[in-house]
Design a protein around this motif. Structure first.
Motif, PDB file in Angstrom:
ATOM      1  N   ILE A  34      -5.227 -24.310 -11.340  1.00 39.46           N
ATOM      2  CA  ILE A  34      -4.957 -25.572 -12.025  1.00 39.46           C
ATOM      3  C   ILE A  34      -5.434 -25.514 -13.469  1.00 39.46           C
ATOM      4  CG2 ILE A  34      -5.007 -26.935  -9.899  1.00 39.46           C
ATOM      5  CD1 ILE A  34      -7.860 -27.779 -10.642  1.00 39.46           C
ATOM      6  N   SER A  35      -4.939 -26.430 -14.270  1.00 41.21           N
ATOM      7  CA  SER A  35      -5.246 -26.624 -15.689  1.00 41.21           C
ATOM      8  C   SER A  35      -4.553 -25.550 -16.528  1.00 41.21           C
ATOM      9  CB  SER A  35      -6.760 -26.627 -15.946  1.00 41.21           C
ATOM     10  OG  SER A  35      -7.266 -25.319 -16.127  1.00 41.21           O
ATOM     11  N   PRO A  36      -4.496 -25.752 -17.828  1.00 41.30           N
ATOM     12  CA  PRO A  36      -3.878 -24.736 -18.681  1.00 41.30           C
ATOM     13  C   PRO A  36      -4.543 -23.361 -18.571  1.00 41.30           C
ATOM     14  CG  PRO A  36      -4.083 -26.785 -19.888  1.00 41.30           C
ATOM     15  CD  PRO A  36      -4.825 -26.965 -18.586  1.00 41.30           C
ATOM     16  N   LEU A  37      -5.794 -23.334 -18.126  1.00 40.54           N
ATOM     17  CA  LEU A  37      -6.523 -22.071 -17.992  1.00 40.54           C
ATOM     18  C   LEU A  37      -6.315 -21.381 -16.648  1.00 40.54           C
ATOM     19  CD1 LEU A  37      -9.886 -23.208 -19.624  1.00 40.54           C
ATOM     20  CD2 LEU A  37      -7.985 -21.978 -20.701  1.00 40.54           C
ATOM     21  N   GLY A  38      -5.652 -22.033 -15.709  1.00 41.84           N
ATOM     22  CA  GLY A  38      -5.422 -21.436 -14.392  1.00 41.84           C
ATOM     23  C   GLY A  38      -6.698 -21.290 -13.579  1.00 41.84           C
ATOM     24  N   ILE A  39      -7.596 -22.257 -13.709  1.00 38.95           N
ATOM     25  CA  ILE A  39      -8.865 -22.240 -12.969  1.00 38.95           C
ATOM     26  C   ILE A  39      -8.575 -22.303 -11.473  1.00 38.95           C
ATOM     27  CG2 ILE A  39     -10.995 -23.531 -12.519  1.00 38.95           C
ATOM     28  CD1 ILE A  39     -10.749 -24.508 -15.472  1.00 38.95           C
ATOM     29  N   GLU A  40      -9.243 -21.474 -10.694  1.00 49.76           N
ATOM     30  CA  GLU A  40      -9.063 -21.467  -9.241  1.00 49.76           C
ATOM     31  C   GLU A  40      -9.964 -22.518  -8.620  1.00 49.76           C
ATOM     32  OE1 GLU A  40      -9.380 -17.480  -7.700  1.00 49.76           O
ATOM     33  OE2 GLU A  40      -7.901 -16.748  -9.146  1.00 49.76           O
ATOM     34  N   ALA A  41      -9.365 -23.559  -8.084  1.00 49.74           N
ATOM     35  CA  ALA A  41     -10.088 -24.684  -7.491  1.00 49.74           C
ATOM     36  C   ALA A  41      -9.190 -25.343  -6.453  1.00 49.74           C
ATOM     37  CB  ALA A  41     -10.475 -25.683  -8.580  1.00 49.74           C
ATOM     38  N   VAL A  42      -9.682 -26.339  -5.787  1.00 52.90           N
ATOM     39  CA  VAL A  42      -8.987 -27.115  -4.759  1.00 52.90           C
ATOM     40  C   VAL A  42      -8.585 -26.192  -3.599  1.00 52.90           C
ATOM     41  CG1 VAL A  42      -7.259 -28.865  -4.251  1.00 52.90           C
ATOM     42  CG2 VAL A  42      -8.111 -28.637  -6.601  1.00 52.90           C
ATOM     43  N   ARG A  43      -9.536 -26.017  -2.721  1.00 54.64           N
ATOM     44  CA  ARG A  43      -9.427 -25.114  -1.569  1.00 54.64           C
ATOM     45  C   ARG A  43      -8.647 -25.771  -0.429  1.00 54.64           C
ATOM     46  NH1 ARG A  43     -12.523 -20.923  -1.008  1.00 54.64           N
ATOM     47  NH2 ARG A  43     -14.051 -21.779  -2.453  1.00 54.64           N
ATOM     48  N   ALA A  44      -7.938 -24.948   0.320  1.00 55.76           N
ATOM     49  CA  ALA A  44      -7.235 -25.406   1.527  1.00 55.76           C
ATOM     50  C   ALA A  44      -7.400 -24.374   2.629  1.00 55.76           C
ATOM     51  CB  ALA A  44      -5.753 -25.614   1.247  1.00 55.76           C
ATOM     52  N   LYS A  45      -7.387 -24.833   3.862  1.00 64.46           N
ATOM     53  CA  LYS A  45      -7.314 -23.956   5.036  1.00 64.46           C
ATOM     54  C   LYS A  45      -5.844 -23.579   5.230  1.00 64.46           C
ATOM     55  CE  LYS A  45     -11.560 -24.661   6.813  1.00 64.46           C
ATOM     56  NZ  LYS A  45     -12.540 -23.638   6.880  1.00 64.46           N
ATOM     57  N   VAL A  46      -5.603 -22.354   5.699  1.00 69.16           N
ATOM     58  CA  VAL A  46      -4.232 -21.867   5.888  1.00 69.16           C
ATOM     59  C   VAL A  46      -4.085 -21.385   7.321  1.00 69.16           C
ATOM     60  CG1 VAL A  46      -2.493 -20.228   5.097  1.00 69.16           C
ATOM     61  CG2 VAL A  46      -4.158 -21.139   3.466  1.00 69.16           C
ATOM     62  N   TYR A  47      -3.064 -21.891   8.010  1.00 64.73           N
ATOM     63  CA  TYR A  47      -2.812 -21.511   9.401  1.00 64.73           C
ATOM     64  C   TYR A  47      -1.369 -21.875   9.757  1.00 64.73           C
ATOM     65  CZ  TYR A  47      -4.003 -26.481   9.871  1.00 64.73           C
ATOM     66  OH  TYR A  47      -4.056 -27.845   9.717  1.00 64.73           O
ATOM     67  N   LYS A  48      -0.930 -21.439  10.916  1.00 61.44           N
ATOM     68  CA  LYS A  48       0.413 -21.771  11.399  1.00 61.44           C
ATOM     69  C   LYS A  48       0.318 -22.828  12.497  1.00 61.44           C
ATOM     70  CE  LYS A  48       2.826 -17.436  10.487  1.00 61.44           C
ATOM     71  NZ  LYS A  48       3.638 -16.362  11.085  1.00 61.44           N
ATOM     72  N   GLU A  49       1.285 -23.751  12.472  1.00 63.43           N
ATOM     73  CA  GLU A  49       1.477 -24.719  13.549  1.00 63.43           C
ATOM     74  C   GLU A  49       2.824 -25.393  13.346  1.00 63.43           C
ATOM     75  OE1 GLU A  49      -1.736 -27.575  13.600  1.00 63.43           O
ATOM     76  OE2 GLU A  49      -0.621 -28.964  12.350  1.00 63.43           O
ATOM     77  N   ALA A  50       3.152 -26.347  14.197  1.00 65.38           N
ATOM     78  CA  ALA A  50       4.429 -27.052  14.097  1.00 65.38           C
ATOM     79  C   ALA A  50       4.482 -27.904  12.833  1.00 65.38           C
ATOM     80  CB  ALA A  50       4.648 -27.922  15.327  1.00 65.38           C
ATOM     81  N   SER A  51       5.639 -27.891  12.206  1.00 64.42           N
ATOM     82  CA  SER A  51       5.860 -28.653  10.982  1.00 64.42           C
ATOM     83  C   SER A  51       5.950 -30.146  11.267  1.00 64.42           C
ATOM     84  CB  SER A  51       7.172 -28.188  10.333  1.00 64.42           C
ATOM     85  OG  SER A  51       7.547 -29.044   9.284  1.00 64.42           O
ATOM     86  N   TRP A  52       5.427 -30.945  10.351  1.00 62.45           N
ATOM     87  CA  TRP A  52       5.631 -32.385  10.426  1.00 62.45           C
ATOM     88  C   TRP A  52       7.079 -32.733  10.102  1.00 62.45           C
ATOM     89  CZ3 TRP A  52       0.878 -34.599   7.299  1.00 62.45           C
ATOM     90  CH2 TRP A  52      -0.278 -34.465   8.086  1.00 62.45           C
ATOM     91  N   PHE A  53       7.790 -31.837   9.431  1.00 63.40           N
ATOM     92  CA  PHE A  53       9.155 -32.088   8.987  1.00 63.40           C
ATOM     93  C   PHE A  53      10.166 -31.895  10.110  1.00 63.40           C
ATOM     94  CE2 PHE A  53      13.012 -30.569   6.665  1.00 63.40           C
ATOM     95  CZ  PHE A  53      13.311 -31.763   6.037  1.00 63.40           C
ATOM     96  N   ASP A  54      10.034 -30.778  10.861  1.00 61.51           N
ATOM     97  CA  ASP A  54      11.049 -30.482  11.879  1.00 61.51           C
ATOM     98  C   ASP A  54      10.489 -29.914  13.187  1.00 61.51           C
ATOM     99  OD1 ASP A  54      10.346 -27.898  11.191  1.00 61.51           O
ATOM    100  OD2 ASP A  54      12.316 -27.352  10.395  1.00 61.51           O
ATOM    101  N   ASP A  55       9.176 -29.940  13.360  1.00 62.00           N
ATOM    102  CA  ASP A  55       8.511 -29.480  14.583  1.00 62.00           C
ATOM    103  C   ASP A  55       8.647 -27.981  14.850  1.00 62.00           C
ATOM    104  OD1 ASP A  55       7.350 -31.921  15.392  1.00 62.00           O
ATOM    105  OD2 ASP A  55       9.266 -32.569  16.237  1.00 62.00           O
ATOM    106  N   GLN A  56       9.164 -27.214  13.885  1.00 64.91           N
ATOM    107  CA  GLN A  56       9.247 -25.757  14.038  1.00 64.91           C
ATOM    108  C   GLN A  56       8.029 -25.116  13.382  1.00 64.91           C
ATOM    109  OE1 GLN A  56      11.783 -24.440  15.946  1.00 64.91           O
ATOM    110  NE2 GLN A  56      12.095 -26.633  16.253  1.00 64.91           N
ATOM    111  N   GLU A  57       7.760 -23.848  13.714  1.00 68.01           N
ATOM    112  CA  GLU A  57       6.593 -23.179  13.169  1.00 68.01           C
ATOM    113  C   GLU A  57       6.653 -23.129  11.636  1.00 68.01           C
ATOM    114  OE1 GLU A  57       4.145 -19.380  14.470  1.00 68.01           O
ATOM    115  OE2 GLU A  57       5.956 -18.793  13.360  1.00 68.01           O
ATOM    116  N   THR A  58       5.528 -23.401  11.012  1.00 63.71           N
ATOM    117  CA  THR A  58       5.395 -23.366   9.567  1.00 63.71           C
ATOM    118  C   THR A  58       3.992 -22.899   9.205  1.00 63.71           C
ATOM    119  OG1 THR A  58       5.920 -24.625   7.553  1.00 63.71           O
ATOM    120  CG2 THR A  58       4.574 -25.738   9.204  1.00 63.71           C
ATOM    121  N   ILE A  59       3.808 -22.538   7.966  1.00 64.77           N
ATOM    122  CA  ILE A  59       2.484 -22.211   7.446  1.00 64.77           C
ATOM    123  C   ILE A  59       1.944 -23.479   6.807  1.00 64.77           C
ATOM    124  CG2 ILE A  59       1.165 -20.797   5.831  1.00 64.77           C
ATOM    125  CD1 ILE A  59       3.484 -18.698   6.131  1.00 64.77           C
TER     126      ILE A  59
END
Length: 157
Positions: free
Chosen positions: A85-110
């Motif tokens: 993020i930011s013009p400097l490309g600072i690495e921030a705002v962490r998220a967990k990453v995993y697979k499960e069913a999509s809220w959009f169509d119930d198919q597997e998604t990341i």
């Protein structure tokens, strides 16, 4: 993965520039037709797909990229990512990453889940699917409402 007919040959790879030419409905359809793929690893260049399918999408995406969000850096082994993020490309705002069913169509998604890792993005959930080798199409949810599309390109990062 198959491209929209609007992108020409359905067997040709898709890039972020082609995704910008697609309407939101076409992006949704492409997301539905795509498989999750592998959880990515490494740095991806990000493109917000605001006003996609219009003449505004390019300038708006460039502005957001310059001042706000540049992409994501994935660590597959840890199951997490940081946003650039930011013009400097600072690495921030962490998220967990995993697979499960999509809220959009119930198919597997990341899933990119900020609910337990970020105060500022606590109500955000991203979902991504690989639409072409190294190119992922993403959906952004605020709580349970889909609000935005984005692209991640690991080929150009």
């Amino acid at each position: 993965m198959l491209a929209s007919s609007r992108c020409g040959d359905p067997d040709m790879p898709i890039d972020a520039a082609q995704l910008q030419t697609m309407t939101p409905d076409e992006l949704d359809e492409l997301f539905k037709r795509s498989l999750a793929g592998e959880i990515p690893d490494g740095e991806a260049d990000g493109t917000v797909l605001l006003a996609s399918g219009t003449d505004l999408t390019g300038p708006v995406s460039q502005l957001v990229h310059f001042v706000g969000w540049k992409g994501k850096v994935f660590d597959r082994a840890k199951g997490e990512l940081l946003n650039k993020i930011s013009p400097l490309g600072i690495e921030a705002v962490r998220a967990k990453v995993y697979k499960e069913a999509s809220w959009f169509d119930d198919q597997e998604t990341i899933v990119l889940d900020y609910s337990d890792t970020s105060l500022i993005a606590k109500w955000v959930r991203d979902e991504i699917r690989e639409v072409s080798p190294g190119v992922y199409l993403g959906l952004v949810f605020w709580e349970r409402s889909k609000i935005l599309h984005f692209a991640l390109d690991f080929n150009d990062a």
